[in-house]
Design an enzyme around this catalytic site. Structure first.
Site, PDB file in Angstrom:
ATOM      1  CG  HIS A  71     -10.886  -6.565   6.873  1.00  0.00           C
ATOM      2  ND1 HIS A  71     -10.210  -5.857   5.906  1.00  0.00           N
ATOM      3  CD2 HIS A  71     -10.215  -7.727   7.020  1.00  0.00           C
ATOM      4  CE1 HIS A  71      -9.178  -6.566   5.477  1.00  0.00           C
ATOM      5  NE2 HIS A  71      -9.148  -7.705   6.142  1.00  0.00           N
TER       6      HIS A  71
ATOM      7  CD  GLU B 107      -1.748  -2.398   1.455  1.00  0.00           C
ATOM      8  OE1 GLU B 107      -2.621  -3.278   1.324  1.00  0.00           O
ATOM      9  OE2 GLU B 107      -0.591  -2.631   1.882  1.00  0.00           O
TER      10      GLU B 107
END
Length: 666
Positions: free
Chosen positions: A469, A400
């Site tokens: 998440h 990322e």
């Protein structure tokens, strides 16, 4: 080696090499002196001992080539041709400095010379350089980006992520590791299992070599070979320049980690002493040549100091300049009603926006994890790779920080990337690049560089994905100056906000709530770009203002209908833009209703709801008939079991209860 790749040691050339190194050394000696007089403040990292690297590499580059430097970048800037006057003024923090006084010693920028600045984050410039190279790769430009960094950076994840991306995508970047052996205060052998730095790059398949960084001729020869190879192949190249810094890591450093004898030993093979002695012994120059160079350097330094001393401080009225671009495109005009509606979903609206943007502008491309062959984690980009090809629908590794930084670099080079971070929790791995690069470069460069990147990510809870998440971190990002933060909740905004964001000159983050992707409805067939600055009144009311955004909008609207059945007329405000907040719409609504409840899926402590509440208190406190209420997520990691997850995040009953309490019907 062909003749044109060899350094030609003519009298003029060797004098230029020696002049370049002496000029840097004496400039930095003066900076050290000025630091003790408190003319220069903050951190001051001197290049003393490493001059052969900058002087050997940078003049080999062309004017269209780009440079990304480190926080020890004074030598790089001077070798690139940044005038010493504006460099010194920047060290003083004066408005006539090369970065307008906003960057200081660690952040020298010069757009006219394609000098993309120093970077105070160790390894932080590597992904930026990859992105600049990516832009060149995608446009077919033959330019080279040179990225300088110390050996301490090779322990950072961004180093490895960038090496992988550069080899994977054949990026035309020259990576120059200035290995001075100590990073900050720890010897290389104490911090690295593998101390052969160039072997780390070679492990990724990048052509790499070691060069004596104290030998300016060897450095130049290696740089000529590397740059020629990059221009020929378009592929990355890695130079490990083994050098040494004679001074401390910074002016605060007591150098307790090495002894004076070691420093003195290295000084005896320093790049200036070594080259100058060789030139004199071989009759290529004479003592009077050295004296002339030193006299000219001292005169130039004196002029630079005088320029800095006479420079003006930026007025306080300019404090907020260069946080965002001073000029923005005009808000899009809504299309005339076509009368034709079509069935769609939130997911399809985002996809259609990407498709429309890519069709209209070849600079636009999508990059992220699994956006291509897989079609995106939430199927937003399904089918787009077949339509636009692998170059513009670009699958990335699970890195990322690396690929977000590459998107930032591509934007700095003029592309219009859409970076997709699969989920908001993964964005934490890219936070360094978002916070320290995308959000700050315009400011630190005094407005010379902008980052027109759009970063999309899925956010929110409700799908039983448990604690790692299910975050709602929009409020964290809304805290950061230099960013625009959007939260589209409706079909029209899902499609239109992205189109408008791609026209912005600054970084825009778009948070798409996971519970909205399947939302179906009708939308005008000719729906397009929408303005992104204003909150929207989604339901008119007179008794209380319910203020929310994103995934909580429809719960809040449902709560308003339930309140209406009990005789409470609620107005519902959809914030839409979380940074900057549309205070005008918020305060106008609360001034009318005199009560407010803020609904926010973030945790209550330090939430965006707290910020909205504070703005209301500051703006219309004397018009309130009740304290501002808040409905936020419980102060727990989001649980996995459905009943606990539902209890943890805002739901209709809690919104109704908070509203009734505010109007005195609780």
């Amino acid at each position: 080696m062909s003749a044109d790749l060899k350094p030609h040691l003519t009298r003029d050339h060797v004098l230029e090499l020696l002049r370049g190194m002496i000029r840097i050394r004496r400039f930095e000696d003066k900076c050290a002196e000025l630091y003790t007089k408190e003319k220069i403040r903050g951190f001051l990292h001197l290049y003393d001992g490493e001059e052969a690297v900058a002087v050997g590499v940078i003049p080999v580059l062309g004017p269209e080539d780009r440079i990304v430097a480190t926080y020890r970048e004074h030598g790089h800037a001077l070798a690139r041709g940044v005038p010493m006057t504006v460099t010194m003024a920047e060290m003083f923090g004066k408005a006539n400095g090369c970065s307008g006084g906003r960057g200081g010693s660690m952040h020298l920028f010069d757009a006219a010379r394609n000098f993309y600045g120093g970077n105070a984050i160790v390894g932080g410039g590597l992904p930026l350089a990859a992105g600049l190279g990516l832009a060149d790769r995608m446009t077919g430009a033959k330019t080279v980006t040179a990225c300088f960094f110390g050996e301490g950076a090779v322990a950072e994840g961004e180093f490895h992520e960038t090496m992988n991306l550069s080899e994977l995508w054949d990026l035309p970047v020259l990576f120059v590791c200035e290995n001075n052996g100590y990073a900050m205060g720890s010897a290389l052998a104490r911090t690295e299992a593998e101390t052969d730095i160039h072997a780390k790059a070679a492990a990724y398949g990048i052509e790499s070599e070691v060069v004596d960084g104290m030998d300016v001729v060897a450095v130049e020869a290696a740089a000529r070979r590397a740059v020629a190879k990059i221009r020929e192949t378009g592929r990355p190249h890695f130079l490990e320049c083994r050098t040494y810094r004679f001074r401390a890591h910074s002016m605060f450093d007591a150098q307790l980690y090495r002894d004076k004898a070691e420093v003195e030993e290295w000084r005896q093979k320093g790049p200036i002493l070594r080259f100058q002695t060789w030139l004199l012994e071989n009759g290529l120059i004479h003592d009077e040549d050295v004296a002339k160079i030193e006299t000219e350097a001292d005169a130039e330094i004196a002029e630079a100091v005088e320029f800095a001393e006479k420079g003006e401080w930026e007025p306080l009225e300019d404090l907020t300049r260069h946080v965002m671009a001073e000029e923005r495109p005009a808000p899009p005009k809504p299309p005339a009603p076509s009368g034709e509606m079509e069935d769609t979903t939130y997911r399809e609206c985002v996809k259609q926006a990407i498709r429309e943007a890519m069709t209209a502008d070849e600079r636009v491309f999508l990059m992220g994890e699994d956006v291509g062959a897989y079609g995106g984690c939430y199927a937003v980009s399904k089918g787009l790779m077949a339509e636009f090809g692998e170059d513009r629908i670009r699958d990335t590794p699970l890195s990322e920080s690396g690929f977000t930084g590459a998107g930032i670099g591509a934007a700095a080079a003029g592309m219009r990337p859409i970076v997709e971070l699969m989920t908001v929790n993964f964005s934490m791995l890219a936070l360094d690049q978002i916070l320290n690069t995308a959000a700050t470069i315009r400011h630190m460069s005094g407005g010379q560089f902008g980052i027109p990147v759009v970063i999309r990510m899925a956010t929110g809870a409700g799908k039983q994905l448990a604690a790692q998440h299910s975050h709602s971190l929009e409020g964290w990002y809304a805290h950061i100056p230099g960013l625009r933060v959007l939260a589209p909740a409706t079909l029209e905004d899902a499609r239109g906000m992205l189109l408008t964001a791609l026209q912005e000159p600054d970084p825009v983050l778009i948070f798409e709530n996971v519970m909205l992707y399947n939302m179906a409805g009708k939308i005008a067939a000719n729906a397009g770009a929408v303005e992104i600055d204003k909150a929207a009144v989604r339901r008119e009311g007179k008794d209380i203002s319910l203020i929310t955004y994103g995934g909580s909008l429809f719960k809040t609207l449902e709560a308003a209908e339930e309140l209406a059945r009990d005789g409470i007329d609620a107005e519902v405000i959809d914030l839409r833009s979380l940074r900057p907040l549309d205070e005008e719409t918020i305060l106008a609504s609360v001034s009318k209703t005199r009560r407010a409840v803020v609904v926010d899926e973030g945790w209550r402590s330090g939430s965006l709801a707290a910020e909205v509440s504070a703005r209301i208190m500051e703006g219309v406190f004397w018009r309130l008939d009740a304290p501002v209420g808040r409905v936020c997520s419980a102060e727990v990691p989001i649980p996995y079991p459905k009943h606990l997850e539902d209890a943890a995040i805002p739901q209709v009953p809690a919104i109704v209860a908070a509203a009734k309490a505010a109007v005195g019907k609780g």
